[in-house]
Design a protein around this motif. Structure first.
Motif, PDB file in Angstrom:
ATOM      1  N   LYS A  50       3.509  -1.134  -6.004  1.00 37.99           N
ATOM      2  CA  LYS A  50       2.682  -0.017  -5.409  1.00 37.99           C
ATOM      3  C   LYS A  50       1.927  -0.796  -3.942  1.00 37.99           C
ATOM      4  O   LYS A  50       2.102   0.007  -2.808  1.00 37.99           O
ATOM      5  CB  LYS A  50       1.574   0.364  -6.139  1.00 37.99           C
ATOM      6  CG  LYS A  50       0.898   1.506  -5.624  1.00 37.99           C
ATOM      7  CD  LYS A  50      -0.109   2.128  -6.668  1.00 37.99           C
ATOM      8  CE  LYS A  50      -0.847   3.091  -6.100  1.00 37.99           C
ATOM      9  NZ  LYS A  50      -1.882   3.963  -7.019  1.00 37.99           N
ATOM     10  N   PRO A  51       1.393  -2.041  -4.196  1.00 37.57           N
ATOM     11  CA  PRO A  51       0.860  -2.583  -2.808  1.00 37.57           C
ATOM     12  C   PRO A  51       1.915  -2.979  -1.896  1.00 37.57           C
ATOM     13  O   PRO A  51       1.469  -2.790  -0.599  1.00 37.57           O
ATOM     14  CB  PRO A  51       0.328  -4.000  -3.560  1.00 37.57           C
ATOM     15  CG  PRO A  51       0.029  -3.713  -4.854  1.00 37.57           C
ATOM     16  CD  PRO A  51       1.038  -3.029  -5.371  1.00 37.57           C
ATOM     17  N   GLU A  52       3.011  -3.226  -2.357  1.00 36.62           N
ATOM     18  CA  GLU A  52       4.214  -3.450  -1.233  1.00 36.62           C
ATOM     19  C   GLU A  52       4.489  -2.038  -0.456  1.00 36.62           C
ATOM     20  O   GLU A  52       4.452  -2.036   0.829  1.00 36.62           O
ATOM     21  CB  GLU A  52       5.395  -3.972  -1.838  1.00 36.62           C
ATOM     22  CG  GLU A  52       6.543  -4.079  -0.977  1.00 36.62           C
ATOM     23  CD  GLU A  52       7.868  -4.841  -1.756  1.00 36.62           C
ATOM     24  OE1 GLU A  52       8.894  -4.635  -1.091  1.00 36.62           O
ATOM     25  OE2 GLU A  52       7.569  -5.480  -2.908  1.00 36.62           O
ATOM     26  N   GLN A  53       4.343  -1.036  -1.053  1.00 34.30           N
ATOM     27  CA  GLN A  53       4.823   0.181  -0.469  1.00 34.30           C
ATOM     28  C   GLN A  53       3.523   0.587   0.352  1.00 34.30           C
ATOM     29  O   GLN A  53       3.693   1.293   1.292  1.00 34.30           O
ATOM     30  CB  GLN A  53       5.070   1.233  -1.359  1.00 34.30           C
ATOM     31  CG  GLN A  53       6.254   1.119  -2.491  1.00 34.30           C
ATOM     32  CD  GLN A  53       7.407   0.876  -1.606  1.00 34.30           C
ATOM     33  OE1 GLN A  53       7.705   1.675  -0.616  1.00 34.30           O
ATOM     34  NE2 GLN A  53       8.179  -0.033  -1.761  1.00 34.30           N
ATOM     35  N   LYS A  54       2.461   0.302   0.213  1.00 30.93           N
ATOM     36  CA  LYS A  54       1.239   0.522   0.978  1.00 30.93           C
ATOM     37  C   LYS A  54       1.294  -0.158   2.400  1.00 30.93           C
ATOM     38  O   LYS A  54       1.009   0.291   3.291  1.00 30.93           O
ATOM     39  CB  LYS A  54      -0.120   0.072   0.149  1.00 30.93           C
ATOM     40  CG  LYS A  54      -0.687   0.834  -0.854  1.00 30.93           C
ATOM     41  CD  LYS A  54      -1.911   0.579  -1.309  1.00 30.93           C
ATOM     42  CE  LYS A  54      -2.418   1.326  -2.542  1.00 30.93           C
ATOM     43  NZ  LYS A  54      -3.724   0.984  -3.147  1.00 30.93           N
ATOM     44  N   VAL A  55       1.884  -1.258   2.460  1.00 25.76           N
ATOM     45  CA  VAL A  55       2.060  -2.181   3.636  1.00 25.76           C
ATOM     46  C   VAL A  55       2.874  -1.391   4.301  1.00 25.76           C
ATOM     47  O   VAL A  55       2.609  -1.317   5.662  1.00 25.76           O
ATOM     48  CB  VAL A  55       2.674  -3.552   3.171  1.00 25.76           C
ATOM     49  CG1 VAL A  55       2.783  -4.204   4.599  1.00 25.76           C
ATOM     50  CG2 VAL A  55       1.479  -4.323   2.323  1.00 25.76           C
TER      51      VAL A  55
END
Length: 458
Positions: A50-55
């Motif tokens: 999830k944090p990666e997709q936020k980037v």
């Protein structure tokens, strides 16, 4: 130049961003809100999907803001290490990519790119030694904190190492932050002394696996336990914390320190990940539940009031109903005051990607919901037990809800619990940040406590 830093992920990323802000301000740059910035730095996390997709979402959002020739985006942290120059290929407004070791070079690179508008850089090489950083440190012989130090009044974070050698089957950290590199104990102790001289009362030592500090130096430096005792001796340091601990490496000397060091907070984050020996073996954790529970027993013998928290993964490949019940059982035995719990997700390049069978999304979600509901009950029961106790709180910031006729502030006790305290007649918020106050707990909430002050803050 006007710049802003957007941070995702762990406390180490927060600390890295804080250092980078100080380093750029020392070069004459100005930290501003996103709407005013010319240069945008994104500090990324790839521990979960999830944090990666936020980037990627943020990069798309920032593209229209890079209107002028000199405007650009820098991407740092774990996703930067993982994707590398792929960011340059996909996003024209990205001109700098730097990994976990590259952050030491990031300030100079940002200055360079601000002058050379056609240039693009990737700083993703892993270094063999811990890269000491210049330009954002606390200077000795100063009575004031530099801009950006202590985003929470009275508190600071100090990196003691970087990277990890454990290669747990689910974890991407060794691939994005590299192999373990311990910092020089002398540099750590000097930084801690400077922080205390500048007004810091509580220091948290940071590392992917602090218990293995110094192992990579093969006896040429202090062990983690020895480092704790040295830092504890710093005159004026009132609280020490550390995170994160790997259970396989916690030494008896560290356990004893909880009973012997007056300023070592009785609080420990000890990630168990699973209560099943079968799953722990698949994860490559190198301890079993018997060993883990023995560590917990030893900690509570050394420090009966220690507050334990943990990380838990549900739905790891091959996790059966019986495996999950073992995780629920270890929660009941240890009674963690809180936990960070997640559904397993595949991360690129880790061993667990190839493990079968995968647990279905529905089953994993059901297990996670049950675990989190039980944790909520245990947390509330633990907090209820503290009503009528007296404790000392380090005040951090105004509470979310403010009553009339005074100010309510939130802080934390030595165990790391959030306590809200009402100060009748106070009107100046600035006078309370970083101060300590003795309180009596009068009420427990679901995740926090309410305290009545006993005496005046100091």
């Amino acid at each position: 130049m006007k710049f802003t830093v957007l941070t995702f992920g762990c406390q180490m990323n927060v600390h890295d961003s804080d250092w980078l802000i100080r380093a750029m301000e020392s070069r004459g740059w100005t930290a501003v809100d996103e709407s005013e910035a010319n240069i945008f730095v994104i500090n990324t996390c790839s521990v979960r999907d999830k944090p990666e997709q936020k980037v990627y979402s943020v990069l798309g959002r920032l593209a229209p803001l890079c209107k002028n020739t000199g405007d650009f985006v820098a991407v740092g942290g774990c996703v930067a290490q993982q994707i590398g120059d792929g960011f340059l290929e996909k996003f024209p407004h990205v001109r700098l990519v730097f990994g976990s070791d590259g952050i030491a070079q990031a300030p100079a690179a940002l200055e360079d790119l601000a002058q050379n508008h056609e240039k693009r850089l990737v700083l993703n090489d892993f270094l063999s030694e811990y890269p000491e950083r210049e330009g954002g440190e606390v200077l000795p012989n100063t009575d004031l904190l530099p801009p950006g130090i202590g985003t929470i009044p009275g508190q600071a974070f100090v990196n003691i190492m970087q990277g990890c050698d454990n290669f747990c089957a689910y974890c991407i950290v060794p691939y994005t932050r590299g192999r373990q590199k311990s910092r020089s104990s002398e540099a750590i102790i000097n930084e801690c002394k400077s922080l205390v001289k500048a007004g810091i009362r509580e220091i948290t030592l940071l590392g992917q696996n602090v218990n293995s500090f110094g192992i990579d130096k093969k006896g040429k430096d202090l062990s983690f336990a020895e480092l704790l005792y040295k830092i504890s001796d710093i005159n004026g340091l009132e609280r020490i914390r550390f995170t994160t601990s790997h259970p396989k490496d916690i030494a008896p000397e560290v356990v004893r320190a909880f009973g012997e060091l007056h300023n070592l907070c009785p609080s420990l984050h000890l990630p168990v990940q699973s209560g099943s020996d079968n799953i722990l073996k698949k994860m490559g954790r190198k301890y079993d539940r018997t060993r883990y529970l023995q560590i917990v027993d030893d900690l509570r013998k050394a420090c009966p009031d220690i507050a334990l928290t943990t990380d838990l993964i549900v739905g790891f490949p091959g996790e059966t109903d019986e495996d999950f019940e073992q995780t629920m059982d270890i929660m009941e035995r240890v009674r963690y005051e809180s936990s960070f719990s997640f559904k397993y997700s595949d991360r690129p390049g880790v061993a667990a990607v190839k493990m079968q069978p995968k647990v279905s999304e529905d089953v994993a979600q059901s297990r996670l919901a049950r675990l989190q509901e039980r944790q909520k009950s245990i947390t509330r029961e633990s907090l209820d037990d503290l009503v009528e106790r007296e404790m000392v709180i380090l005040l951090e910031r105004p509470s979310r809800r403010q009553p009339s006729g005074g100010i309510s502030w939130r802080g934390k006790d030595m165990g790391g619990r959030v306590v809200n305290v009402y100060f009748a007649g106070y009107t100046d918020e600035k006078t309370l940040g970083g101060k300590m106050v003795k309180v009596k707990i009068i009420e427990a909430k679901n995740h926090s406590l309410i305290g009545a002050k006993v005496g005046e803050p100091w």
